[in-house]
Motif scaffolding. Sequence first.
Motif, PDB file in Angstrom:
ATOM      1  N   GLN A  60       0.825  -1.211   0.000  1.00 34.81           N
ATOM      2  CA  GLN A  60       0.000   0.000   0.000  1.00 34.81           C
ATOM      3  C   GLN A  60       0.861   1.263   0.000  1.00 34.81           C
ATOM      4  OE1 GLN A  60      -2.411   0.945   3.520  1.00 34.81           O
ATOM      5  NE2 GLN A  60      -4.143   1.143   2.099  1.00 34.81           N
ATOM      6  N   ARG A  61       1.919   1.281   0.789  1.00 34.29           N
ATOM      7  CA  ARG A  61       2.784   2.467   0.840  1.00 34.29           C
ATOM      8  C   ARG A  61       3.484   2.701  -0.497  1.00 34.29           C
ATOM      9  NH1 ARG A  61      -0.145   1.502   4.627  1.00 34.29           N
ATOM     10  NH2 ARG A  61       0.212   2.225   6.747  1.00 34.29           N
ATOM     11  N   ARG A  62       3.866   1.620  -1.177  1.00 36.37           N
ATOM     12  CA  ARG A  62       4.473   1.764  -2.515  1.00 36.37           C
ATOM     13  C   ARG A  62       3.462   2.381  -3.483  1.00 36.37           C
ATOM     14  NH1 ARG A  62       9.370  -0.674  -3.524  1.00 36.37           N
ATOM     15  NH2 ARG A  62       8.963  -0.626  -5.762  1.00 36.37           N
ATOM     16  N   ALA A  63       2.216   1.943  -3.406  1.00 31.12           N
ATOM     17  CA  ALA A  63       1.174   2.499  -4.283  1.00 31.12           C
ATOM     18  C   ALA A  63       0.961   3.977  -3.975  1.00 31.12           C
ATOM     19  CB  ALA A  63      -0.126   1.715  -4.119  1.00 31.12           C
ATOM     20  N   TRP A  64       0.925   4.323  -2.681  1.00 35.38           N
ATOM     21  CA  TRP A  64       0.781   5.733  -2.308  1.00 35.38           C
ATOM     22  C   TRP A  64       1.959   6.549  -2.825  1.00 35.38           C
ATOM     23  CZ3 TRP A  64      -0.707   5.001   3.565  1.00 35.38           C
ATOM     24  CH2 TRP A  64      -2.017   4.522   3.649  1.00 35.38           C
ATOM     25  N   ALA A  65       3.152   5.980  -2.736  1.00 39.14           N
ATOM     26  CA  ALA A  65       4.348   6.681  -3.221  1.00 39.14           C
ATOM     27  C   ALA A  65       4.205   6.987  -4.712  1.00 39.14           C
ATOM     28  CB  ALA A  65       5.602   5.844  -2.968  1.00 39.14           C
ATOM     29  N   GLU A  67       1.447   7.324  -6.418  1.00 37.43           N
ATOM     30  CA  GLU A  67       0.420   8.368  -6.567  1.00 37.43           C
ATOM     31  C   GLU A  67       0.996   9.754  -6.292  1.00 37.43           C
ATOM     32  OE1 GLU A  67      -2.909   7.580  -3.994  1.00 37.43           O
ATOM     33  OE2 GLU A  67      -3.175   5.555  -4.825  1.00 37.43           O
ATOM     34  N   LEU A  68       1.923   9.826  -5.345  1.00 33.96           N
ATOM     35  CA  LEU A  68       2.498  11.107  -4.935  1.00 33.96           C
ATOM     36  C   LEU A  68       3.796  11.444  -5.668  1.00 33.96           C
ATOM     37  CD1 LEU A  68       1.825  10.676  -1.120  1.00 33.96           C
ATOM     38  CD2 LEU A  68       0.653  12.271  -2.664  1.00 33.96           C
ATOM     39  N   HIS A  69       4.119  10.639  -6.669  1.00 30.35           N
ATOM     40  CA  HIS A  69       5.327  10.851  -7.482  1.00 30.35           C
ATOM     41  C   HIS A  69       6.602  10.803  -6.644  1.00 30.35           C
ATOM     42  CE1 HIS A  69       2.584  11.742 -10.724  1.00 30.35           C
ATOM     43  NE2 HIS A  69       2.000  12.636  -9.952  1.00 30.35           N
ATOM     44  N   ASP A  73      10.803   2.746  -4.097  1.00 32.79           N
ATOM     45  CA  ASP A  73      11.932   2.080  -3.430  1.00 32.79           C
ATOM     46  C   ASP A  73      12.362   2.839  -2.178  1.00 32.79           C
ATOM     47  OD1 ASP A  73      11.931   0.073  -5.350  1.00 32.79           O
ATOM     48  OD2 ASP A  73      13.535   0.999  -6.531  1.00 32.79           O
ATOM     49  N   MET A  74      12.391   4.168  -2.271  1.00 31.64           N
ATOM     50  CA  MET A  74      12.755   4.976  -1.102  1.00 31.64           C
ATOM     51  C   MET A  74      11.716   4.788   0.008  1.00 31.64           C
ATOM     52  SD  MET A  74      12.944   9.109  -0.540  1.00 31.64           S
ATOM     53  CE  MET A  74      11.165   9.250  -0.629  1.00 31.64           C
ATOM     54  N   ILE A  75      10.445   4.861  -0.353  1.00 32.14           N
ATOM     55  CA  ILE A  75       9.378   4.716   0.640  1.00 32.14           C
ATOM     56  C   ILE A  75       9.419   3.319   1.254  1.00 32.14           C
ATOM     57  CG2 ILE A  75       6.865   4.634   0.929  1.00 32.14           C
ATOM     58  CD1 ILE A  75       8.175   7.503   0.750  1.00 32.14           C
ATOM     59  N   ASP A  76       9.715   2.317   0.439  1.00 33.32           N
ATOM     60  CA  ASP A  76       9.846   0.954   0.941  1.00 33.32           C
ATOM     61  C   ASP A  76      10.945   0.879   2.003  1.00 33.32           C
ATOM     62  OD1 ASP A  76       8.631  -1.653   0.518  1.00 33.32           O
ATOM     63  OD2 ASP A  76      10.600  -2.299  -0.211  1.00 33.32           O
TER      64      ASP A  76
END
Length: 100
Positions: A60-65, A67-69, A73-76
Amino acid sequence: MKDAKSCTSISELRDEIDRIDRMIMELLARRQEFVCEIVRFKTDEKSIVAKSRQEQLYKQRRAWAEELHLSPDMIDEVYKTIVHHNIKKELELHNKSKKQ
């Protein structure tokens, strides 16, 4: 909070980055409050580690990342670090409550 494009100097941009970083840290502290409370509903180490929840969260966090451009990988990496430390905290609290 200012719009980044409206800043007229590097120092103004850095001040805004500092403000945002403080806000991020305040949100992380608030998130940790919930992490500390969730232990009340977990009965063992397996429920604390919660592998399926982790996989769902990372996806889910990767998908949000995206969406937010942001870099997924960083968010992961960020969330894997957060979750690692949260699990460590939860285990500490769980073990402490078992001793009481």
